[in-house]
Design an enzyme around this catalytic site. Structure first.
Site, PDB file in Angstrom:
ATOM      1  N   ARG A  53     100.178  32.988  52.756  1.00  0.00           N
ATOM      2  CA  ARG A  53      99.116  32.361  53.926  1.00  0.00           C
ATOM      3  C   ARG A  53      99.523  33.246  55.169  1.00  0.00           C
ATOM      4  O   ARG A  53     100.213  34.243  55.395  1.00  0.00           O
ATOM      5  CB  ARG A  53      99.515  30.863  54.216  1.00  0.00           C
ATOM      6  CG  ARG A  53     100.847  30.223  53.987  1.00  0.00           C
ATOM      7  CD  ARG A  53     101.918  31.034  54.929  1.00  0.00           C
ATOM      8  NE  ARG A  53     101.480  30.465  56.276  1.00  0.00           N
ATOM      9  CZ  ARG A  53     101.968  31.263  57.450  1.00  0.00           C
ATOM     10  NH1 ARG A  53     102.684  32.296  57.094  1.00  0.00           N
ATOM     11  NH2 ARG A  53     101.369  30.992  58.740  1.00  0.00           N
ATOM     12  N   ALA A  55      96.658  34.828  58.188  1.00  0.00           N
ATOM     13  CA  ALA A  55      95.314  35.635  58.171  1.00  0.00           C
ATOM     14  C   ALA A  55      95.690  37.078  57.594  1.00  0.00           C
ATOM     15  O   ALA A  55      94.891  37.571  56.485  1.00  0.00           O
ATOM     16  CB  ALA A  55      94.896  35.480  59.558  1.00  0.00           C
ATOM     17  N   ASP A 242      93.547  33.285  63.254  1.00  0.00           N
ATOM     18  CA  ASP A 242      92.795  33.584  62.023  1.00  0.00           C
ATOM     19  C   ASP A 242      91.207  34.122  62.229  1.00  0.00           C
ATOM     20  O   ASP A 242      90.733  34.673  61.122  1.00  0.00           O
ATOM     21  CB  ASP A 242      92.571  32.237  61.216  1.00  0.00           C
ATOM     22  CG  ASP A 242      94.091  31.639  60.866  1.00  0.00           C
ATOM     23  OD1 ASP A 242      94.743  31.240  62.018  1.00  0.00           O
ATOM     24  OD2 ASP A 242      94.550  31.870  59.740  1.00  0.00           O
TER      25      ASP A 242
HETATM   26  C1  LIG Z   1      99.607  36.287  61.861  1.00  0.00           C
HETATM   27  S1  LIG Z   1      99.074  35.015  61.307  1.00  0.00           S
HETATM   28  C2  LIG Z   1      97.791  34.117  62.539  1.00  0.00           C
HETATM   29  C3  LIG Z   1      97.343  32.882  62.071  1.00  0.00           C
HETATM   30  O1  LIG Z   1      97.003  33.054  60.589  1.00  0.00           O
HETATM   31  C4  LIG Z   1      98.460  31.820  61.820  1.00  0.00           C
HETATM   32  O2  LIG Z   1      98.695  31.571  63.325  1.00  0.00           O
HETATM   33  C5  LIG Z   1      97.769  30.582  61.002  1.00  0.00           C
HETATM   34  O3  LIG Z   1      97.046  30.022  61.633  1.00  0.00           O
HETATM   35  C6  LIG Z   1      98.182  30.643  59.718  1.00  0.00           C
HETATM   36  O4  LIG Z   1      97.632  29.288  59.263  1.00  0.00           O
HETATM   37  P1  LIG Z   1      98.085  29.104  57.539  1.00  0.00           P
HETATM   38  O5  LIG Z   1      97.241  27.716  57.386  1.00  0.00           O
HETATM   39  O6  LIG Z   1      99.452  28.939  57.318  1.00  0.00           O
HETATM   40  O7  LIG Z   1      97.551  30.212  56.843  1.00  0.00           O
END
Ligand SMILES: CSC[C@@H](O)[C@@H](O)C(=O)COP(=O)(O)O
Length: 365
Positions: A53, A55, A242
């Protein structure tokens, strides 16, 4: 990242050449296990179930997923089908579509026989570029932390939300990269880590990383941030993203917007750290335009953790029968964002600010 003295990326080719290794993030912080993805279907499951997980890592995994699909069947039909299937795994992080567009665009003119090798090479380039981008974000963001350190005594207190560290990228992270670079340079940094309900990426993953790297930190309940800011205990907030619009609206894990509101009220600078692959140049209004993932109610109604005797247990925490909503992301409007830390420097959260760093986009917009 280093775990027990060994350097890891979050995604890398399996030593046997048969697949792609990832760190199973559903097992952290209590178990550090890698998992080998051997097919497009396994890559899709890994993204959907959040074995991987964050982004940028979702983007890199999708790129390798397309490469695995080309190994199974390099036809035009499977290229289109795999791209569509992988794109449907999670809706909010734009890095997913960005990586798939990049790999598929490169593969389309090639003959089927050339596609497997070319797609693995392109996925590896995406992973390498992500490491370089995140490292550069770290340098630019660390300068902001160092500037605050020069104006105060004691550690610089940074509040972060969710996990935007090395686990969310291929290495280094976005929001956490400046913290690692500053810490490694000898700047005293302390991090307030929002637990980040419902999935607790802060308590489980960010705290795990900061522990592994030796960065002083304190895990707080999500609702504590405003109070700490009111009392002058937070010098700046840094979060990941994201999807960020061309106008600087920042979409990130649910709860980010509330922290930005509190930061504005308390005069605390609020930065988002993100690579170019997170910018959606097609959107100007994040609240209206960014698709927000609605996740399973069970993430809200239940909590999973380790009991004192070492067993894993899942318990219900919500009154049975109550309806539940679980939006996974929110959008912080650009007006609440002090600046956007990218691999090219720090931009104002405005169209001109972002175009100033990415002038090649002027022709495209
Ligand atoms: C460098 S990652 C930035 C975002 O992807 C992070 O803050 C986030 O919200 C991740 O969400 P997730 O649902 O855990 O994939």
């Amino acid at each position: 990242m280093k775990i027990d003295g060994r350097h890891y990326r979050t995604i890398f080719p399996a030593p046997d050449g048969e697949g792609i290794c990832v760190i199973d993030q559903t097992r952290l912080p209590f178990a550090f296990e890698t998992k080998t993805l051997r097919s497009e279907a396994e890559a899709a499951v890994a993204i959907r179930t959040m074995i991987v997980r964050g982004a940028p890592l979702i983007g890199a995994t999708a790129a390798y997923g397309l490469a695995l699909a080309m190994r199974e069947d390099p036809s035009d039909r499977n290229l289109d089908g795999a791209r569509t299937r992988l794109a449907a795994t999670r809706p909010t992080a734009i890095n997913l579509a960005w990586a798939l567009d990049r790999v598929a665009g490169m593969l389309q003119p090639l003959s089927p026989g050339e596609r497997e090798a070319a797609s693995f090479a392109e996925a590896a380039r995406i992973a390498d570029e992500d490491v370089a981008s995140c490292r550069a974000i770290g340098e630019h963001g660390a300068a902001l932390i160092a500037a605050i350190a020069r104006r105060k005594s004691g550690p610089v207190n940074v509040l972060t939300h969710c996990n935007a560290g090395w686990l969310a990228t291929v290495d280094w992270g976005t929001a956490l990269a400046p913290i690692y670079v500053a810490h490694d340079a000898g700047v005293a940094v302390h991090v307030f880590v929002d637990e980040t309900r419902p999935r607790n990426q802060g308590a489980a993953l960010t705290a795990f990383e900061l522990n592994a790297h030796g960065v002083p930190h304190t895990v707080i309940a999500d609702n504590a941030g405003g109070h700490l800011m009111q009392h002058g205990e937070v010098d700046l907030c840094i979060v990941g993203s994201d999807r960020t619009t061309s106008t600087g609206d920042v979409c990130n894990k649910i709860g980010t917007y509330l922290k930005a509101l509190a930061a504005r009220d308390c005069g605390v600078p609020f930065y988002a750290a993100l690579p170019f692959s997170t910018i959606d140049w097609t959107l100007t209004d994040g609240v209206a335009g960014i698709p927000i993932e609605e996740r399973d109610a069970r993430e809200v109604t239940h909590l999973t953790g380790r009991t004192d005797d070492g067993a894993f247990a899942t318990v219900a925490v919500v009154s049975p029968g109550s309806p539940v909503a679980n939006p996974a992301f929110d959008v912080t409007p650009a007006r609440l964002v002090t600046g956007i830390i990218t691999e090219r420097g720090v931009a104002e959260a405005t169209p001109e600010g972002l175009l100033g760093l990415y002038p090649e986009r002027r022709a495209a917009t």
